[in-house]
Enzyme design. Structure first.
Site, PDB file in Angstrom:
ATOM      1  N   SER A 271      49.892  17.117 -33.388  1.00 23.88           N
ATOM      2  CA  SER A 271      48.677  17.326 -34.181  1.00 23.88           C
ATOM      3  C   SER A 271      47.486  16.507 -33.703  1.00 23.88           C
ATOM      4  CB  SER A 271      48.948  17.023 -35.655  1.00 23.88           C
ATOM      5  OG  SER A 271      49.216  15.650 -35.833  1.00 23.88           O
TER       6      SER A 271
ATOM      7  N   HIS B  76      46.455  10.496 -37.995  1.00 22.10           N
ATOM      8  CA  HIS B  76      45.308  11.410 -37.930  1.00 22.10           C
ATOM      9  C   HIS B  76      44.005  10.626 -37.926  1.00 22.10           C
ATOM     10  CE1 HIS B  76      47.450  15.322 -39.416  1.00 22.10           C
ATOM     11  NE2 HIS B  76      47.796  14.963 -38.198  1.00 22.10           N
TER      12      HIS B  76
ATOM     13  N   ASP C  52      43.287  17.497 -43.861  1.00 21.23           N
ATOM     14  CA  ASP C  52      44.653  17.219 -44.314  1.00 21.23           C
ATOM     15  C   ASP C  52      44.880  17.392 -45.812  1.00 21.23           C
ATOM     16  OD1 ASP C  52      45.370  16.608 -41.746  1.00 21.23           O
ATOM     17  OD2 ASP C  52      45.229  14.439 -42.006  1.00 21.23           O
TER      18      ASP C  52
END
Length: 175
Positions: free
Chosen positions: A51, A91, A118
């Site tokens: 990701s 992230h 998210d």
């Protein structure tokens, strides 16, 4: 292996046990020293998904810190852990919101390789994560070193093969 142990006297067995304990203790001391130096309970994590590509790839080893006087800013790459999820997430922070009433900082994150933010990963009806969810900020990385960990989790038989190889290596070294 057991035949080799039977040939050893008590002093040699004790020396082998002490050597193994020294190695384990050294690893623990290195981990704790890193944790203290970086002000973080988990100073090292492994990237488990794609990701965050192209910034980080699956298997990269990340070094984290959690400095007290260094606030989180937009574009910081953070590792956060949500109460309902067993695995931490790596992230990038894309938005910040400071609540004047509570004095808390709220963050919105997104994986670089993901199409959207998210919010779908957060708990039900949660729009932001809180500062207390942050495990640490990424300070550095070592490419693909964590693949060993991923391989051992994906294929548990590799743990036993690795232990066997290390055991054979220890016996060969002794002779």
């Amino acid at each position: 292996m057991f035949a080799e142990l039977k040939r050893m006297n008590a002093r040699q067995v004790a020396l082998q046990v002490l050597n193994i304990m020294t190695i384990l203790t050294s690893a623990l001391m290195i981990w704790k020293a890193l944790a203290l130096a970086l002000n973080n309970e988990s100073p090292i994590v492994v990237v488990l998904s794609g990701s965050m590509e192209p910034a980080f790839h699956r298997g990269d080893l990340l070094v984290l810190s959690l400095p007290k006087n260094d606030p989180i800013e937009v574009n910081d790459i953070c590792v956060f852990k949500l109460p309902e999820r067993p695995v931490p997430i790596v992230h990038r922070v894309i938005k910040l919101h400071d609540d004047a009433e509570t004095g808390k900082q709220y963050l919105l994150t997104k994986g670089d390789n993901n199409p959207g933010d998210d919010r779908s990963l957060y708990d039900y009806r949660q729009m932001w994560i809180h500062q207390e969810h942050i495990v640490g900020k990424v300070r550095g990385f070592v490419p693909y070193v964590g693949m060993v960990t991923i391989m051992m989790n994906d294929y548990p038989i590799l743990k036993y093969v690795l232990l066997g190889v290390l055991g054979l290596f220890a016996l060969v070294q002794r002779e």
